[in-house]
Design an enzyme around this catalytic site. Structure first.
Site, short mmCIF file in Angstrom:
data_model
loop_
_atom_site.label_atom_id
_atom_site.label_comp_id
_atom_site.label_asym_id
_atom_site.label_seq_id
_atom_site.Cartn_x
_atom_site.Cartn_y
_atom_site.Cartn_z
N CYS A 150 0.14 -1.31 -0.27
CA CYS A 150 -0.13 -0.39 0.12
C CYS A 150 0.83 1.28 -0.06
O CYS A 150 0.64 2.17 -0.34
CB CYS A 150 -1.20 0.32 1.21
SG CYS A 150 -0.76 -0.52 2.86
N1 LIG Z 1 -4.45 -4.24 4.62
C1 LIG Z 1 -4.03 -4.05 4.12
O1 LIG Z 1 -4.14 -2.63 3.53
C2 LIG Z 1 -2.97 -4.00 2.79
C3 LIG Z 1 -2.46 -3.35 1.69
C4 LIG Z 1 -1.51 -4.28 0.87
C5 LIG Z 1 -1.14 -5.46 1.29
N2 LIG Z 1 -1.35 -6.39 2.09
C6 LIG Z 1 -0.96 -7.24 1.82
O2 LIG Z 1 -1.82 -8.68 2.06
C7 LIG Z 1 -1.74 -9.54 3.03
C8 LIG Z 1 -2.94 -9.99 3.69
O3 LIG Z 1 -2.99 -8.58 4.05
P1 LIG Z 1 -4.78 -8.37 5.36
O4 LIG Z 1 -5.13 -6.88 6.11
O5 LIG Z 1 -5.80 -8.77 4.94
O6 LIG Z 1 -3.97 -9.49 6.79
P2 LIG Z 1 -5.05 -10.00 7.93
O7 LIG Z 1 -6.22 -8.79 8.31
O8 LIG Z 1 -4.46 -10.07 8.60
O9 LIG Z 1 -5.60 -10.95 7.08
C9 LIG Z 1 -4.87 -12.55 6.51
C10 LIG Z 1 -5.83 -12.89 6.53
O10 LIG Z 1 -4.69 -14.99 6.18
C11 LIG Z 1 -5.21 -15.82 6.75
N3 LIG Z 1 -3.74 -15.99 6.76
C12 LIG Z 1 -3.07 -16.47 8.56
N4 LIG Z 1 -2.12 -17.58 8.18
C13 LIG Z 1 -2.49 -18.09 7.96
C14 LIG Z 1 -2.27 -19.19 7.51
N5 LIG Z 1 -0.93 -19.70 8.59
N6 LIG Z 1 -2.81 -19.86 6.86
C15 LIG Z 1 -3.94 -19.80 5.80
N7 LIG Z 1 -4.30 -18.65 6.05
C16 LIG Z 1 -3.42 -17.63 7.47
C17 LIG Z 1 -5.62 -15.57 7.98
O11 LIG Z 1 -6.80 -15.72 8.53
P3 LIG Z 1 -7.71 -15.92 9.92
O12 LIG Z 1 -8.52 -14.69 9.64
O13 LIG Z 1 -8.25 -17.31 10.38
O14 LIG Z 1 -6.50 -15.92 10.65
C18 LIG Z 1 -6.64 -14.12 7.15
O15 LIG Z 1 -7.92 -14.99 6.18
C19 LIG Z 1 -0.78 -8.78 3.80
O16 LIG Z 1 0.49 -9.98 3.43
C20 LIG Z 1 -0.77 -7.91 3.68
O17 LIG Z 1 0.52 -7.27 4.44
C21 LIG Z 1 -2.23 -5.70 3.12
#
Ligand SMILES: NC(=O)c1ccc[n+]([C@@H]2O[C@H](COP(=O)([O-])OP(=O)(O)OC[C@H]3O[C@@H](n4cnc5c(N)ncnc54)[C@H](OP(=O)(O)O)[C@@H]3O)[C@@H](O)[C@H]2O)c1
Length: 343
Positions: A150
């Site tokens: 982001c």
């Molecule tokens: N948030 C942002 O603004 C943003 C922007 C750009 C990029 N990103 C990137 O996008 C990715 C996701 O971000 P997010 O904000 O959506 O993260 P998040 O809200 O923490 O969600 C992570 C997801 O991955 C699942 N997960 C975690 N550990 C896992 C494992 N070992 N095996 C299988 N599933 C697993 C979680 O499941 P549970 O909920 O069941 O634990 C959840 O569904 C990250 O790499 C982040 O850096 C995020």
């Protein structure tokens, strides 16, 4: 009609992906997975999806995802994606990975900033960095898209035209970045509880944030000289949105540049881009105008005979900074109008 799966469906970016893809006329969501204790309907986890999607979200089952989908979004934490993506690609699925695992070409930097040795190093060269404004032609042919971070999305889009025009000193780039709390993911952590966030503003990871090498690596490919970025991220009491104030130093022979010159340059540079909005003089982007959209808004400022250029960039971290950009990439890969489900 593309059959799509989302792994990491219960996170913030997963939720946004479902929301966008339900509005896409050429997509059917076929599979949802997360690190979940027991299978549960996604409409029970996020009530907003009631009567819209009845799929059960479950622990990852490679056989199911491979047989039911042709494209998978991996919305997983970094270091987790690289354990899962190779198996999806080996099963001939296309992948758009939202984590950082396939963004950095420099493996040593990956290990330094993400604290783990990369387990799938050879695939990194195959991955296309999913910033459509730069890599559209490569995205069209990609099997693996590394969706940008982001902060880097806003920084690269804000700096690139000045860099390509050779207007700026590369050793003097300062990025003051502010992000809402969804940027940190949907997790339980004392520093993210309401009382700690509300009525507060704090800086963190000065010049050590993991997005620094990503910004430097991408921008460096447009210059023969090394870039040096000072990056100061801040957390602000907003759910979503990023605002970056970027300070650039003009080259000595460019001191006469004015705001109007920059506006002209940026409007020309991004003239064909559906999601970039360049602001006219004396009007500046703000977070509330991009939240809920896939737009990247850019405002510019420069005074004649001053050495400074100031650029303000606003995006929604969950849309242009993540899931919106991922859907934009999918549209490019499959030849759909780029704005489908996004405007
Ligand atoms: N948030 C942002 O603004 C943003 C922007 C750009 C990029 N990103 C990137 O996008 C990715 C996701 O971000 P997010 O904000 O959506 O993260 P998040 O809200 O923490 O969600 C992570 C997801 O991955 C699942 N997960 C975690 N550990 C896992 C494992 N070992 N095996 C299988 N599933 C697993 C979680 O499941 P549970 O909920 O069941 O634990 C959840 O569904 C990250 O790499 C982040 O850096 C995020």
């Amino acid at each position: 009609m593309i059959k799509v799966g989302i792994i990491g469906a219960t996170g913030y970016t997963g939720e946004e992906l479902i929301n966008l893809l339900l509005k896409h006329p050429e997509v059917r969501i076929c599979y949802l997975s997360a690190k979940i204790q027991f299978p549960q309907k996604i409409s029970e986890i996020f009530k907003k999806f009631k009567a819209r999607i009845e799929i059960v979200c479950e622990e990852l089952n490679f056989e199911k995802v491979s047989s039911q989908c042709e494209l998978v979004f991996t919305a997983l934490p970094h270091t987790v994606s690289m354990e899962i993506v190779p198996r999806l690609l080996n099963a001939k699925l296309k992948v758009i990975d939202l984590s950082a695992d396939y963004r950095l070409r420099n493996l040593k930097l990956y290990q330094r900033f993400y604290k783990k040795k990369h387990s799938d190093p050879y695939r990194i060269k195959e991955a296309v960095y999913g910033l459509p404004e730069i890599y559209r032609q490569d995205i069209k042919k990609a099997s693996l898209v590394a969706n940008p971070g982001c902060y880097p999305t806003a920084a690269i889009l804000g700096i690139l035209p000045c860099l390509v025009a050779d207007y700026i000193e590369l050793s003097d780039i300062i990025i003051d970045a502010k992000s809402g709390f969804t940027g940190a993911g949907r997790k339980l952590d004392l520093s993210y509880i309401f009382a700690e966030i509300n009525e507060n503003l704090r800086a963190y990871k000065i010049n050590t944030h993991q997005h620094i090498p990503e910004i430097e690596e991408r921008l460096s490919s447009f210059s023969s000289k090394k870039l040096n970025i000072n990056f100061v991220p801040h957390l602000v009491p907003l759910n979503r949105g990023i605002l970056e104030t970027i300070y650039l130093k003009k080259k000595k022979n460019k001191l006469n540049l004015k705001t109007e010159d920059l506006i002209k340059l940026y409007k020309r540079f991004y003239s064909k881009e559906p999601f970039i909005r360049i602001y006219d003089k004396e009007s500046l982007p703000q977070v509330k105008d991009v939240v809920g959209t896939n737009f990247c808004d850019i405002g510019l400022y420069s005074e004649k005979n001053s050495s400074l250029i100031i650029i303000i960039v606003a995006i929604d971290n969950l849309l242009k900074g993540a899931s919106g950009q991922a859907v934009q990439n999918m549209n490019i890969m499959y030849g759909y109008p780029e704005t489908t489900a996004l405007i």
